[in-house]
Write a protein that holds these residues in place. Structure first.
Motif, PDB file in Angstrom:
ATOM      1  N   TYR A   5       0.943  -1.593   0.493  1.00  0.00           N
ATOM      2  CA  TYR A   5       0.405   0.147   0.366  1.00  0.00           C
ATOM      3  C   TYR A   5       0.781   1.557   0.229  1.00  0.00           C
ATOM      4  N   LEU A   6       2.423   1.094   0.904  1.00  0.00           N
ATOM      5  CA  LEU A   6       2.805   1.870   0.349  1.00  0.00           C
ATOM      6  C   LEU A   6       3.031   2.693  -0.764  1.00  0.00           C
ATOM      7  N   LEU A   7       4.076   1.538  -1.268  1.00  0.00           N
ATOM      8  CA  LEU A   7       4.532   1.866  -3.242  1.00  0.00           C
ATOM      9  C   LEU A   7       3.546   2.277  -3.605  1.00  0.00           C
ATOM     10  N   THR A   8       1.949   1.570  -3.519  1.00  0.00           N
ATOM     11  CA  THR A   8       1.343   2.251  -4.686  1.00  0.00           C
ATOM     12  C   THR A   8       0.144   3.390  -4.310  1.00  0.00           C
ATOM     13  N   ALA A   9       0.685   4.015  -3.362  1.00  0.00           N
ATOM     14  CA  ALA A   9       0.310   5.218  -2.473  1.00  0.00           C
ATOM     15  C   ALA A   9      -0.286   6.010  -3.759  1.00  0.00           C
ATOM     16  N   PRO A  10       0.330   6.584  -4.523  1.00  0.00           N
ATOM     17  CA  PRO A  10      -0.020   7.662  -5.601  1.00  0.00           C
ATOM     18  C   PRO A  10      -0.635   6.986  -6.342  1.00  0.00           C
ATOM     19  N   LEU A  11      -0.866   5.872  -6.509  1.00  0.00           N
ATOM     20  CA  LEU A  11      -1.460   5.155  -7.711  1.00  0.00           C
ATOM     21  C   LEU A  11      -3.329   5.228  -7.386  1.00  0.00           C
ATOM     22  N   TRP A  12      -3.988   5.482  -6.304  1.00  0.00           N
ATOM     23  CA  TRP A  12      -5.262   4.741  -6.042  1.00  0.00           C
ATOM     24  C   TRP A  12      -5.527   5.878  -4.859  1.00  0.00           C
ATOM     25  N   HIS A  13      -6.797   6.118  -4.617  1.00  0.00           N
ATOM     26  CA  HIS A  13      -7.490   7.314  -3.604  1.00  0.00           C
ATOM     27  C   HIS A  13      -8.172   6.697  -2.660  1.00  0.00           C
ATOM     28  N   PRO A  14      -7.377   6.942  -0.968  1.00  0.00           N
ATOM     29  CA  PRO A  14      -8.089   6.396  -0.364  1.00  0.00           C
ATOM     30  C   PRO A  14      -9.630   6.246   0.245  1.00  0.00           C
ATOM     31  N   GLY A  15     -10.198   7.372  -0.481  1.00  0.00           N
ATOM     32  CA  GLY A  15     -11.137   7.886  -0.507  1.00  0.00           C
ATOM     33  C   GLY A  15     -12.728   6.862  -0.894  1.00  0.00           C
ATOM     34  N   ARG A  16     -12.090   6.215  -2.519  1.00  0.00           N
ATOM     35  CA  ARG A  16     -12.982   6.278  -3.141  1.00  0.00           C
ATOM     36  C   ARG A  16     -12.842   4.390  -3.135  1.00  0.00           C
ATOM     37  N   HIS A  17     -11.737   4.155  -2.625  1.00  0.00           N
ATOM     38  CA  HIS A  17     -11.241   2.523  -2.608  1.00  0.00           C
ATOM     39  C   HIS A  17     -10.587   2.101  -1.751  1.00  0.00           C
ATOM     40  N   ALA A  18     -10.827   3.124  -1.011  1.00  0.00           N
ATOM     41  CA  ALA A  18     -10.689   1.823   0.390  1.00  0.00           C
ATOM     42  C   ALA A  18     -11.660   1.060   1.084  1.00  0.00           C
ATOM     43  N   ALA A  19     -12.461   1.298   0.673  1.00  0.00           N
ATOM     44  CA  ALA A  19     -14.398   0.626   0.998  1.00  0.00           C
ATOM     45  C   ALA A  19     -14.223  -1.238   0.611  1.00  0.00           C
ATOM     46  N   ALA A  20     -13.386  -1.203  -0.460  1.00  0.00           N
ATOM     47  CA  ALA A  20     -13.529  -2.358  -1.244  1.00  0.00           C
ATOM     48  C   ALA A  20     -13.018  -2.909  -0.729  1.00  0.00           C
ATOM     49  N   LEU A  21     -10.948  -2.298  -0.687  1.00  0.00           N
ATOM     50  CA  LEU A  21     -10.316  -3.425  -0.702  1.00  0.00           C
ATOM     51  C   LEU A  21     -10.551  -3.512   1.577  1.00  0.00           C
ATOM     52  N   ILE A  22     -11.272  -3.131   1.997  1.00  0.00           N
ATOM     53  CA  ILE A  22     -10.917  -3.291   3.630  1.00  0.00           C
ATOM     54  C   ILE A  22     -11.925  -4.084   3.735  1.00  0.00           C
ATOM     55  N   LEU A  23     -13.290  -4.350   2.856  1.00  0.00           N
ATOM     56  CA  LEU A  23     -14.376  -5.381   2.559  1.00  0.00           C
ATOM     57  C   LEU A  23     -13.566  -5.966   2.227  1.00  0.00           C
ATOM     58  N   ALA A  24     -13.033  -6.981   1.337  1.00  0.00           N
ATOM     59  CA  ALA A  24     -12.479  -7.821   0.660  1.00  0.00           C
ATOM     60  C   ALA A  24     -11.458  -8.392   1.888  1.00  0.00           C
TER      61      ALA A  24
END
Length: 464
Positions: A136-155
């Motif tokens: 997640y640290l490496l790919t941090a600039p490539l995704w938006h936590p506010g929009r994408h975190a919910a899917a990763l958290i649920l999975a």
């Protein structure tokens, strides 16, 4: 070996031969002829030397016959006993030695600890629990936590719960054979990854986020297989691309290609290592017989995994660095679970009453719990997290894992589910006392878990 038969008290028959002459004797005429056989005069000095030489083995004896067996094992013959020590037979000399040497009952040698933990392995597992976060640290600039975190958290929550249940079932099958455990993992791990990805798919919106969610689910499933099969070093080797990429971030921006490629390379290496480990497990000979465990037996472990994930998530919403500390601490937590079992066995050997064991068991439980949460206090201060919440959450998880290690799965699962439900509802509803609900729920859970642990594990039968 048999002992001598005593004919009369005093043993006069051993050194006197009586002959009665034929005929009818007159009154007062004694026609009995007594012949005195050569007697045996014990040699006290020789007997004392022998007693000194064999004192360490004669002292623990509880009967002269044990000493007689010892003398026979030393090769003493009847002739040597008569000529060297002046005793008529083996049992006479054994009785003299038994009386001369004081009784001693030495303590048995301390038994090896059957629960001695592998310190390096436990610490390595703690590191492995935290290393995937580098992706997640490496790919941090490539995704938006506010929009994408919910899917990763649920999975992640689904994967966590499924992984706990699958790990328990695989260990049950491991009792039958390594091949059977490998088959359970081969079936369950892909199914868990698909279930986690499918549950989070509606939140991804498709595209790269769905692929990232699938990659996360695949990694968690594969890593779980390697950890169950005790292939921690193989998993560490597979994660080296993440370590290398994260190590250069403070000085160099690797760019989009490497930020995406290094986590993908680590995933592929993990999948390859998992395939290798499963192939080795499936190559083991099939076990004869062995009933297949029921699926419901693993259900409470999966529910606990889900509840633990929710509690950690609630803590991470407020203090993300506290989650890293808690994740790394799982290695020492596992080490302390082994130490608890070893110390409990030692307490069982050192006590003679149930009440005494209960007191020692309470002291062992308190000592292990204190040893686990105490190092988290400075870690909480360094990360700026609230110490009470982090310590209570850690104590909740460790005590629940302890009960699970002894086969008591439903009580910790129910208690942790209740705590997660209350704390999660307070966070979802935005109650004014929201930040204080999690430590209160964890505190109540700790009290219930510790009380049940004392009730269950304070009995000697659980450690026999």
């Amino acid at each position: 070996m048999s002992g001598p038969m005593a004919l009369e008290p005093g043993g006069a028959e051993q050194d006197t031969l009586a002959l009665r002459l034929a005929g009818t004797p007159a009154r007062g005429d004694d026609r009995t002829l007594a012949l005195r056989l050569p007697g045996f005069a014990p040699d006290p000095e020789a007997v004392s030397r022998l007693a000194a030489d064999l004192a360490d083995r004669i002292g623990p004896a509880v009967h002269p016959y044990e000493v007689a067996a010892l003398l026979e094992a030393e090769g003493l013959t009847a002739e040597q006993i008569k000529q060297r020590y002046g005793h008529p037979n083996l049992f006479s000399l054994a009785a003299a030695l038994y009386e001369q040497v004081p009784r001693t009952f030495p303590e048995p040698a301390p038994a090896a600890d059957p629960w001695r933990p592998d310190t390096v392995r436990c610490l390595l597992r703690g590191v492995l629990f935290a290393l995937p976060g580098l992706a997640y640290l490496l790919t941090a600039p490539l995704w938006h936590p506010g929009r994408h975190a919910a899917a990763l958290i649920l999975a992640g929550l689904v994967s966590w719960g499924w992984g706990q249940a699958l790990g328990h079932r695989a260990h049950l099958r491991m009792a039958t054979g390594r091949r059977e455990a490998g088959r359970a993992l081969l079936t369950g791990a892909p199914l868990g990854a698909a279930l986690a990805t499918g549950a989070a798919a509606p939140l991804t919106g498709g595209g790269p986020v769905l692929l990232a969610t699938a990659a996360q689910s695949l990694y968690l499933a594969a890593a779980g297989v390697l950890l169950v099969l005790a292939r921690e070093r193989l998993l560490l080797a597979a994660l080296t691309p993440l370590v290398a990429g994260a190590a250069v971030l403070p000085w160099w921006d690797p760019g989009t290609s490497l930020r995406t490629g290094l986590p993908l390379l680590a995933l592929l290496a993990t999948l390859a290592g998992t395939g290798h480990a499963l192939r080795g497990a499936l190559a083991a000979p099939a076990a004869a017989g062995g009933a297949r465990p029921r699926l419901v037996w693993s259900l409470p472990y999966g529910l606990f995994g889900l509840a633990a994930g929710v509690l950690v998530l609630l803590e991470g919403r407020l203090e993300p660095y506290a989650v890293i500390v808690l994740t790394v601490s799982m290695g020492p937590a596992e080490w302390l679970l082994y130490r608890y079992r070893g110390l409990s066995v030692a307490a069982l050997r050192a006590t003679a009453t149930p009440a005494g064991f209960l007191l020692r068991s309470a002291a062992v439980l308190g000592g292990c719990l204190f040893a686990y949460v105490l190092p988290l206090l400075p870690a909480a201060c360094l990360t700026g997290a609230a110490p009470a919440t982090l310590l209570l959450l850690a104590a909740t998880l460790w005590t629940a894992l302890l009960l699970q290690a002894f086969g008591a799965a439903w009580p910790p699962a129910v208690i942790c589910l209740a705590a997660a439900a209350v704390a999660g509802a307070a966070a979802a509803l935005g109650l004014p006392a929201g930040p204080t609900v999690l430590p209160l729920c964890c505190g109540a859970a700790v009290l219930g878990l510790v009380a049940y642990a004392l009730l269950l594990l304070g009995r000697p039968a659980r450690h026999a």
